[in-house]
Design an enzyme around this catalytic site. Structure first.
Site, mmCIF file in Angstrom:
data_model
loop_
_atom_site.group_PDB
_atom_site.id
_atom_site.type_symbol
_atom_site.label_atom_id
_atom_site.label_comp_id
_atom_site.label_asym_id
_atom_site.label_seq_id
_atom_site.Cartn_x
_atom_site.Cartn_y
_atom_site.Cartn_z
ATOM 1 N N ASP A 261 -18.720 -65.832 -69.508
ATOM 2 C CA ASP A 261 -19.637 -65.379 -70.559
ATOM 3 C C ASP A 261 -20.623 -64.335 -70.024
ATOM 4 O O ASP A 261 -21.286 -63.650 -70.801
ATOM 5 C CB ASP A 261 -20.462 -66.571 -71.082
ATOM 6 N N GLN B 225 -20.156 -73.563 -74.712
ATOM 7 C CA GLN B 225 -20.397 -73.015 -76.054
ATOM 8 C C GLN B 225 -21.850 -73.244 -76.462
ATOM 9 O O GLN B 225 -22.359 -74.366 -76.370
ATOM 10 C CB GLN B 225 -19.423 -73.673 -77.051
ATOM 11 N N LYS C 133 -10.759 -69.596 -79.431
ATOM 12 C CA LYS C 133 -10.609 -69.322 -77.990
ATOM 13 C C LYS C 133 -9.328 -69.983 -77.472
ATOM 14 O O LYS C 133 -8.578 -69.376 -76.706
ATOM 15 C CB LYS C 133 -11.838 -69.825 -77.221
HETATM 16 N N1 GUN Z 1 -22.250 -68.869 -79.240
HETATM 17 C C1 GUN Z 1 -22.257 -67.731 -79.977
HETATM 18 N N2 GUN Z 1 -21.739 -66.715 -79.262
HETATM 19 C C2 GUN Z 1 -21.404 -67.207 -78.058
HETATM 20 C C3 GUN Z 1 -20.815 -66.636 -76.893
HETATM 21 O O1 GUN Z 1 -20.501 -65.443 -76.812
HETATM 22 N N3 GUN Z 1 -20.622 -67.488 -75.854
HETATM 23 C C4 GUN Z 1 -20.974 -68.794 -75.910
HETATM 24 N N4 GUN Z 1 -20.765 -69.532 -74.842
HETATM 25 N N5 GUN Z 1 -21.523 -69.349 -76.968
HETATM 26 C C5 GUN Z 1 -21.726 -68.556 -78.049
#
Ligand code: GUN
Length: 307
Positions: free
Chosen positions: A123, A100, A56
């Site tokens: 998200d 996350q 990211k």
């Molecule tokens: N963990 C696995 N996929 C994701 C996601 O798309 N967003 C977040 N915040 N955590 C994750």
């Protein structure tokens, strides 16, 4: 004649999307004197989460988003995380906030996700955004499912009236993807761990989307000739667990890293039957990052419009 399915390259499509996002961010800097900002809260040392967060950060740098990672110990309490979110909610230079997942057991994930301002919820996991998705109102949509729809659209795959089977019903992928497919007028069947006969629901589907984390779940006899397959799974298989076939196919990975990444689909056997298939790696994975960057730009645009 051996048929070969068209690979849907998430790597290529995500590069196009990043170029589009980068151009719009440059325009935003000029016209509004605003640089989009994304804050990521990373709790603990989960290796997969660390890789995602590093990707990211890299994606943000590529398109010109300011990124900030808040690292917290895996002993944190829900309140510790809520205090960080509160600070980020009140900052004008942060337009997107992402926590996350997964969070450690002692943390109340629902409360954490609820605390993120819906306008900064890149998200799309806040119930306000989830509800807007159901109501077909403009909102921030979870990145992986919107990446899947984008891949299908950019490959000119017809969704209207198509029979789509969603395998997996998570809040992150399966449920929002089901809604997005419905919004495009697909006829959607949702399967999950309690589904009695998975094959019954996949064998006639025009489009199969699989997000379960179960390697080799989708086998060739479960797929019709000419189906479109989107594989969301990311499973790390070490050398000692690999079949002879996989050891041969991914020889280089095993020699270099002692492991390889595969999806939830038995790719080598399903691919000849499919018309289109997304690979792992290089399929849905890069799309998630690209759509997150697009969501951050969208959140920044909303903030500019509100000023
Ligand atoms: N963990 C696995 N996929 C994701 C996601 O798309 N967003 C977040 N915040 N955590 C994750």
């Amino acid at each position: 004649m051996i048929k070969i399915a068209k690979l849907i390259s998430g790597s290529k499509i995500s590069a196009q999307i990043k170029d589009e996002v980068k151009a719009q961010i440059e325009q935003m800097k000029k016209e509004n004197d605003t640089v989009p900002g994304l804050a990521v809260i990373l709790v603990g040392e989960n290796p997969a989460s660390r890789v995602y967060v590093a990707n990211k950060e890299k994606g943000c740098a590529q398109v010109g988003i300011n990124s900030e990672t808040v690292r917290m110990e895996d002993t944190v309490s829900t309140d510790d995380i809520l205090a960080e979110i509160d600070k980020l909610n009140n900052r004008d230079d942060i337009h997107g906030i992402l926590v996350q997942l997964p969070l450690p057991q002692q943390v109340d994930t629902g409360r954490v996700l609820m605390a993120i301002s819906p306008d900064k919820d890149v998200d799309g996991f806040h119930p306000v955004n989830m509800g807007k998705l159901v109501a077909q109102q403009d909102c921030l949509v979870p990145a992986t499912p919107s990446g899947i729809i984008e891949m299908l659209k950019r490959e000119n795959i017809n969704l209207k009236g198509a029979n789509a089977t969603m395998v997996g019903h998570s809040e992150i992928v399966g449920k929002p993807c089901t809604l997005l497919l419905l919004n495009e007028w697909a006829t959607v069947t949702v399967c999950h761990i309690e589904t009695k006969d998975l094959k019954m629901h996949t064998k006639d589907a025009d489009i199969i989307i699989v997000a379960t984390g179960v390697p080799y779940l989708i086998k060739e006899d479960m797929v019709k000739e000419g189906a479109v397959i989107i594989d969301v799974g990311i499973n790390r298989i070490t050398k000692d667990k690999a079949s002879p076939d996989l050891l041969e196919w991914r020889k280089e990975d095993f020699e270099k890293k002692g492991a390889t990444l595969i999806g939830d689909v038995d790719f080598q056997r399903v691919e000849p039957k499919a018309s289109h298939i997304s690979p792992v790696p290089g399929g849905v994975g890069p799309m998630t990052i690209a759509m997150l960057l697009k969501n951050t730009l969208k959140a920044a645009k909303m903030a500019v419009e509100k000023k």
